[in-house]
Design a protein around this motif. Structure first.
Motif, short mmCIF file in Angstrom:
data_model
loop_
_atom_site.label_atom_id
_atom_site.label_comp_id
_atom_site.label_asym_id
_atom_site.label_seq_id
_atom_site.Cartn_x
_atom_site.Cartn_y
_atom_site.Cartn_z
N HIS A 150 -39.64 27.18 29.94
CA HIS A 150 -38.57 28.02 29.35
C HIS A 150 -39.18 29.12 28.48
N GLU A 151 -40.17 28.75 27.68
CA GLU A 151 -40.82 29.74 26.81
C GLU A 151 -41.54 30.80 27.63
N ALA A 152 -42.23 30.37 28.69
CA ALA A 152 -42.94 31.32 29.55
C ALA A 152 -41.96 32.27 30.23
N THR A 153 -40.83 31.75 30.67
CA THR A 153 -39.80 32.57 31.33
C THR A 153 -39.24 33.61 30.37
N LYS A 154 -39.01 33.21 29.12
CA LYS A 154 -38.48 34.15 28.12
C LYS A 154 -39.39 35.35 27.92
N LEU A 155 -40.69 35.14 28.11
CA LEU A 155 -41.65 36.23 27.89
C LEU A 155 -42.01 36.96 29.18
N GLY A 156 -41.28 36.69 30.26
CA GLY A 156 -41.44 37.46 31.49
C GLY A 156 -42.45 36.93 32.49
#
Length: 197
Positions: A150-156
């Motif tokens: 989820h954190e990786a996805t938030k940062l693109g």
């Protein structure tokens, strides 16, 4: 919490991952993005490695932000299990932003950053990396996969590299949409996925 000192005094950093990656050069060799857990909070940090021919009979191993013993272990695994000769290379590893990453889940990103530097091949810019490296070159599972993704996805980030065993044992955790999760069994396979050909 993560705080920074500015003109107004001590201020909370609402998205520390974004801060740690702000000055990243996407196609630089020797750079990999680790998805680490600081308590229950996922953090993305840039791990940099620089390998250069040594001028000494005994090459130097310098670690800033990671455990020196883990660096020695990963260097041995890269040499013995993957076949990358590091016996004549000084190796410097740094976690950008002054962070210290103590969890073994950062092993894979450190190893990939070293291989990227010595082979002079960059890591794919859209790839977030997590995994513990064992002495046989096998990858060991990491916890809290969904939170990390989820954190990786938030940062693109659109792809994540993780041990295959993590995907197999995640239970009912739902993975976030918009990110391709690539499961691999060994460090050798991980390097084949991570490094631009």
């Amino acid at each position: 919490g993560v705080f920074e000192m500015n003109e107004q005094g001590m201020q909370e950093v609402r998205n520390p991952s974004e801060l740690f990656l702000a000055e990243r050069l996407p196609n630089a060799t020797g750079s990999a993005i680790a998805v680490s857990m600081e308590g229950t909070r996922p953090l993305l940090v840039e791990v940099q490695a620089l390998c250069s021919a040594t001028a000494f009979s005994m090459p130097r191993r310098t670690a800033n932000g990671v455990d020196t013993n883990r660096l020695l272990l990963l260097t041995a695994v890269l040499s013995k299990r993957v076949g990358i000769d590091l016996s004549d290379q000084d190796i410097f590893v740094n976690v950008v932003g002054g962070m210290r990453v103590d969890e073994p889940a950062a092993d894979l990103s450190v190893a990939i950053a070293i291989a990227s530097s010595v082979r002079n091949r960059p890591v794919h810019a859209d790839l977030a990396i997590m995994g513990e490296v064992g002495l046989s070159g096998e990858l060991r599972s990491v916890g809290q996969l969904a939170r990390r993704l989820h954190e990786a996805t938030k940062l693109g980030f659109t792809r994540a590299l993780t041990p295959r065993s993590t995907l197999q044992r995640r239970g009912g955790d739902s993975l976030p949409p918009g990110i391709e999760v690539i499961g691999v069994r060994t460090l050798y396979e991980a390097l084949d996925v991570a490094l631009i050909k």
